[in-house]
Design an enzyme around this catalytic site. Structure first.
Site, PDB file in Angstrom:
ATOM      1  N   HIS A  30       4.592  -5.736  -3.898  1.00 27.20           N
ATOM      2  CA  HIS A  30       5.474  -6.298  -2.877  1.00 27.20           C
ATOM      3  C   HIS A  30       6.588  -7.176  -3.410  1.00 27.20           C
ATOM      4  O   HIS A  30       7.130  -8.019  -2.703  1.00 27.20           O
ATOM      5  CB  HIS A  30       4.640  -7.065  -1.847  1.00 27.20           C
ATOM      6  CG  HIS A  30       3.861  -6.151  -0.963  1.00 27.20           C
ATOM      7  ND1 HIS A  30       3.276  -6.554   0.212  1.00 27.20           N
ATOM      8  CD2 HIS A  30       3.600  -4.832  -1.071  1.00 27.20           C
ATOM      9  CE1 HIS A  30       2.668  -5.536   0.779  1.00 27.20           C
ATOM     10  NE2 HIS A  30       2.840  -4.478   0.020  1.00 27.20           N
ATOM     11  N   LYS A  79       6.156  -9.104   1.968  1.00 26.13           N
ATOM     12  CA  LYS A  79       6.580  -7.825   1.393  1.00 26.13           C
ATOM     13  C   LYS A  79       8.083  -7.873   1.188  1.00 26.13           C
ATOM     14  O   LYS A  79       8.801  -8.502   1.958  1.00 26.13           O
ATOM     15  CB  LYS A  79       6.187  -6.716   2.365  1.00 26.13           C
ATOM     16  CG  LYS A  79       6.420  -5.312   1.900  1.00 26.13           C
ATOM     17  CD  LYS A  79       5.519  -4.355   2.680  1.00 26.13           C
ATOM     18  CE  LYS A  79       5.913  -2.915   2.502  1.00 26.13           C
ATOM     19  NZ  LYS A  79       4.860  -2.002   2.917  1.00 26.13           N
ATOM     20  N   TRP A 100      -1.045  -8.916   7.584  1.00 20.93           N
ATOM     21  CA  TRP A 100       0.177  -8.241   7.132  1.00 20.93           C
ATOM     22  C   TRP A 100       0.776  -7.513   8.332  1.00 20.93           C
ATOM     23  O   TRP A 100       0.055  -6.840   9.076  1.00 20.93           O
ATOM     24  CB  TRP A 100      -0.094  -7.236   6.011  1.00 20.93           C
ATOM     25  CG  TRP A 100       1.168  -6.480   5.710  1.00 20.93           C
ATOM     26  CD1 TRP A 100       2.242  -6.945   5.023  1.00 20.93           C
ATOM     27  CD2 TRP A 100       1.511  -5.164   6.173  1.00 20.93           C
ATOM     28  NE1 TRP A 100       3.240  -5.990   5.028  1.00 20.93           N
ATOM     29  CE2 TRP A 100       2.818  -4.896   5.723  1.00 20.93           C
ATOM     30  CE3 TRP A 100       0.845  -4.196   6.934  1.00 20.93           C
ATOM     31  CZ2 TRP A 100       3.476  -3.697   5.988  1.00 20.93           C
ATOM     32  CZ3 TRP A 100       1.495  -3.001   7.204  1.00 20.93           C
ATOM     33  CH2 TRP A 100       2.801  -2.760   6.726  1.00 20.93           C
ATOM     34  N   ASP A 143       1.454   2.096  -4.099  1.00 18.15           N
ATOM     35  CA  ASP A 143       0.000   1.958  -3.979  1.00 18.15           C
ATOM     36  C   ASP A 143      -0.768   2.996  -4.786  1.00 18.15           C
ATOM     37  O   ASP A 143      -1.744   3.572  -4.300  1.00 18.15           O
ATOM     38  CB  ASP A 143      -0.425   1.977  -2.497  1.00 18.15           C
ATOM     39  CG  ASP A 143      -0.013   0.708  -1.773  1.00 18.15           C
ATOM     40  OD1 ASP A 143      -0.549  -0.354  -2.110  1.00 18.15           O
ATOM     41  OD2 ASP A 143       0.871   0.778  -0.880  1.00 18.15           O
ATOM     42  N   ASP A 194       6.699   0.380  -3.956  1.00 17.44           N
ATOM     43  CA  ASP A 194       5.387  -0.058  -3.486  1.00 17.44           C
ATOM     44  C   ASP A 194       4.524   1.160  -3.151  1.00 17.44           C
ATOM     45  O   ASP A 194       4.171   1.397  -2.007  1.00 17.44           O
ATOM     46  CB  ASP A 194       5.599  -0.944  -2.252  1.00 17.44           C
ATOM     47  CG  ASP A 194       4.296  -1.464  -1.682  1.00 17.44           C
ATOM     48  OD1 ASP A 194       3.328  -1.601  -2.454  1.00 17.44           O
ATOM     49  OD2 ASP A 194       4.248  -1.726  -0.469  1.00 17.44           O
ATOM     50  N   GLU A 248       0.414 -12.131   4.112  1.00 19.56           N
ATOM     51  CA  GLU A 248       0.921 -11.238   3.060  1.00 19.56           C
ATOM     52  C   GLU A 248       2.383 -10.878   3.283  1.00 19.56           C
ATOM     53  O   GLU A 248       2.746 -10.289   4.296  1.00 19.56           O
ATOM     54  CB  GLU A 248       0.071  -9.959   3.023  1.00 19.56           C
ATOM     55  CG  GLU A 248       0.512  -8.969   1.955  1.00 19.56           C
ATOM     56  CD  GLU A 248      -0.333  -7.686   1.937  1.00 19.56           C
ATOM     57  OE1 GLU A 248      -1.173  -7.513   2.854  1.00 19.56           O
ATOM     58  OE2 GLU A 248      -0.138  -6.867   1.026  1.00 19.56           O
ATOM     59  N   ASP A 280      -5.865  -2.881  -3.187  1.00 15.90           N
ATOM     60  CA  ASP A 280      -5.023  -2.261  -2.157  1.00 15.90           C
ATOM     61  C   ASP A 280      -4.266  -1.087  -2.764  1.00 15.90           C
ATOM     62  O   ASP A 280      -3.171  -1.251  -3.296  1.00 15.90           O
ATOM     63  CB  ASP A 280      -4.058  -3.298  -1.562  1.00 15.90           C
ATOM     64  CG  ASP A 280      -3.284  -2.721  -0.381  1.00 15.90           C
ATOM     65  OD1 ASP A 280      -3.637  -1.618   0.079  1.00 15.90           O
ATOM     66  OD2 ASP A 280      -2.332  -3.379   0.094  1.00 15.90           O
ATOM     67  N   HIS A 335      -3.798  -8.701  -3.759  1.00 14.12           N
ATOM     68  CA  HIS A 335      -3.908  -7.286  -3.460  1.00 14.12           C
ATOM     69  C   HIS A 335      -3.566  -6.566  -4.758  1.00 14.12           C
ATOM     70  O   HIS A 335      -2.394  -6.392  -5.098  1.00 14.12           O
ATOM     71  CB  HIS A 335      -2.965  -6.870  -2.325  1.00 14.12           C
ATOM     72  CG  HIS A 335      -3.619  -6.943  -0.987  1.00 14.12           C
ATOM     73  ND1 HIS A 335      -3.060  -6.445   0.162  1.00 14.12           N
ATOM     74  CD2 HIS A 335      -4.838  -7.436  -0.631  1.00 14.12           C
ATOM     75  CE1 HIS A 335      -3.896  -6.642   1.174  1.00 14.12           C
ATOM     76  NE2 HIS A 335      -4.974  -7.250   0.718  1.00 14.12           N
ATOM     77  N   ASP A 366       0.585  -9.216  -3.119  1.00 10.83           N
ATOM     78  CA  ASP A 366       0.334  -7.793  -3.368  1.00 10.83           C
ATOM     79  C   ASP A 366       1.213  -7.374  -4.548  1.00 10.83           C
ATOM     80  O   ASP A 366       2.430  -7.614  -4.547  1.00 10.83           O
ATOM     81  CB  ASP A 366       0.672  -6.984  -2.103  1.00 10.83           C
ATOM     82  CG  ASP A 366       0.382  -5.496  -2.254  1.00 10.83           C
ATOM     83  OD1 ASP A 366       0.844  -4.902  -3.243  1.00 10.83           O
ATOM     84  OD2 ASP A 366      -0.281  -4.922  -1.370  1.00 10.83           O
TER      85      ASP A 366
HETATM   86  C1  RNT Z   1       1.188  -2.933   3.240  1.00 12.05           C
HETATM   87  C2  RNT Z   1       0.279  -3.995   2.743  1.00 12.05           C
HETATM   88  C3  RNT Z   1      -1.079  -4.023   3.386  1.00 12.05           C
HETATM   89  C4  RNT Z   1      -1.675  -2.663   3.585  1.00 12.05           C
HETATM   90  C5  RNT Z   1      -3.096  -2.692   4.105  1.00 12.05           C
HETATM   91  C6  RNT Z   1      -3.557  -1.339   4.569  1.00 12.05           C
HETATM   92  O1  RNT Z   1       2.349  -2.851   2.518  1.00 12.05           O
HETATM   93  O2  RNT Z   1       0.136  -3.897   1.354  1.00 12.05           O
HETATM   94  O3  RNT Z   1      -1.918  -4.856   2.659  1.00 12.05           O
HETATM   95  O4  RNT Z   1      -1.664  -1.930   2.409  1.00 12.05           O
HETATM   96  O5  RNT Z   1      -3.221  -3.639   5.078  1.00 12.05           O
HETATM   97 ZN    ZN Z   2      -1.325  -5.247   0.478  1.00 15.58          ZN
END
Ligand code: RNT
Ligand code: ZN
Length: 431
Positions: free
Chosen positions: A264, A230, A187, A298, A296, A228, A328, A288, A261
């Site tokens: 994302h 986004k 990523w 998390d 996003d 990955e 994640d 993720h 993810d």
């Molecule tokens: C960032 C991505 C990525 C990170 C990690 C820490 O937007 O989701 O996966 O969260 O690599």
């Molecule tokens: Zn991620």
């Protein structure tokens, strides 16, 4: 007669059996699914590089100042031990390159080798854990302007290409030592805050950089690469070089794993719906598992509808063998060990619920055009005694049943975390 837990389970088993669901098979399947537990929940994505100045960058944002953040690899591993003791099943560790153990030396990310991660590998080995890996393309002066592998400067690109190359080798060597294939996930934060005049050139450069990184053949039994995408990030609101279309195309063309993810995509998009599309054309999937709240963000994963839908798709499609389940999220506003436990247990619950579906019956209804029964069944399933099956899983896996795990975290906070005075603001713990 057994405990209440066992008695409740036996009754639940009968209820599920009436629908043709074998709870024993579901529990066996669940016990065999590893989660890739992300190291970065334990220290707010900080890592242990000597050059780290505390700025995360890359659009990543961790909020909260709960006391007890891990300040060293030893502390982080102790915290992971505590979390893993409360999560049923056997899992994997997902490590970022910025968690290298450099012992006070300044080492460029291009020069990282297995020796900087041997402490982690040995720790995994002693616990029967396997390892997944991530190159770190943020929290670094050469990533400070928001571009890495797609940078217009060839020297900057070269640095990050070399980092990617070395990370794949580290992952493969760790996998060799641990006897289990590693997934290395790429990523990058590349993108721009405002409208770019040229969307094409950075993408051409990113494709070329990735091709250089992946040029070295590595035995897929040792390492699998994932990419990955986004939608946007803080500081890359108008343009993300590695968009979904970019990486989906790249992964199809080069036969890489796609990493999806949960945070994302546009909030109204369904991640679950993408799985059976993407897996038509790529060899595997990395999830993720995350929870975006309005963006996003998390947040810690919960047993919510989007997470359930993702796991339903993975199970219904028979995709488990090709799906790697990574977590994640990072929350510094609550006990960090508890965050790991809540997110992991919720993910496993979602998996168990999916495994407990009367899949054959549902499909029969659908094939026969009986959509009434399909809908009725899906709704009735929600009130079946799933909790009793989950409790039995925890009991069999020798982890606390129900909220009892919270006592262990409380004790750990009192005995260990509260002594880490510099890790946060004292006085806001839950003890
Ligand atoms: C960032 C991505 C990525 C990170 C990690 C820490 O937007 O989701 O996966 O969260 O690599
Ligand atoms: Zn991620």
């Amino acid at each position: 007669m057994g405990t209440n837990i066992e008695r409740a389970y036996l009754l639940a088993r009968e209820r599920y059996a009436e629908l043709g669901v074998d709870t024993e098979a579901a529990l066996q399947a669940l016990a065999a699914i590893p989660l890739s537990l992300h190291c970065w929940q334990g220290d707010d994505v900080g890592g242990f590089e000597t050059s780290a100045d505390g700025s995360l960058g890359g659009g990543l944002a961790v909020t909260g100042s709960y006391p007890g953040k891990a300040r060293s690899p030893e502390e982080l591993r102790a915290d992971l031990d505590q979390a893993l003791a409360l999560i049923p099943g056997r899992h994997r560790l997902n490590l970022h390159a910025c968690y290298a153990e450099l012992h006070g030396r300044k080492v460029e990310r291009t020069d990282y080798g297995i020796e900087h991660f041997q402490g982690w590998v040995d720790w995994c080995k002693a616990r029967g854990l396997a390892l997944d890996f991530n190159p770190t393309y943020f929290a670094h002066p050469l990533a400070a302007d928001g571009f890495t592998l797609s940078h217009r400067d060839a020297g900057v690109r070269r640095y990050w290409i070399e980092h990617g190359i070395t990370c794949r080798r580290i992952a493969a060597e760790a996998a060799r030592q641990l006897g289990s294939t590693a997934v290395t996930n790429f990523w990058i934060p590349d993108g721009s805050k405002d409208l770019p005049a040229d969307r094409k050139a950075p993408r051409e450069r990113l494709a070329a950089s990735l091709d250089e990184i992946f040029a070295e053949p590595i035995d897929p039994a040792l390492n699998l690469d994932a990419v990955e995408s986004k939608l946007f990030g803080i500081g890359s609101e108008s343009y993300v070089v590695g968009s979904h279309e970019f990486y989906l195309g790249y992964a199809v063309a080069r036969q890489k794993l796609v990493c999806l993810d949960a945070g994302h995509f546009h909030p109204t998009e369904s991640l679950a719906d993408k799985i059976s599309s993407v897996l038509q054309f790529v060899p595997g999937l990395l999830l993720h598992v995350s929870r975006g709240v309005r963006w996003d963000s998390d947040h810690v994963v919960l047993l919510d509808d989007p997470t359930r839908a993702v796991m339903e798709e993975v199970v219904r499609g028979g995709f488990l063998p090709r799906t790697h389940i990574g977590l994640d999220f990072f929350d510094a506003s609550i006990n960090r060990v508890a965050a790991w436990v809540i997110g992991s247990r919720s993910t496993l619950k979602a998996l168990l619920l999916a495994l407990l579906e009367p899949a054959a019956k549902l499909r029969e209804c659908e094939t026969a055009g009986d959509l009434t029964t399909r809908l009725a069944l899906l709704e009735e399933l929600k009130s079946l005694p799933f909790g009793a099956v989950w409790d039995e899983h925890c009991r069999r896996q020798n982890v606390p049943v129900g909220a009892a795990w919270l006592e262990d975290v409380r004790r750990y906070e009192r005995d260990v975390l509260s002594a880490r005075v510099s890790g946060g603001t004292p006085g806001r713990s839950f003890v």
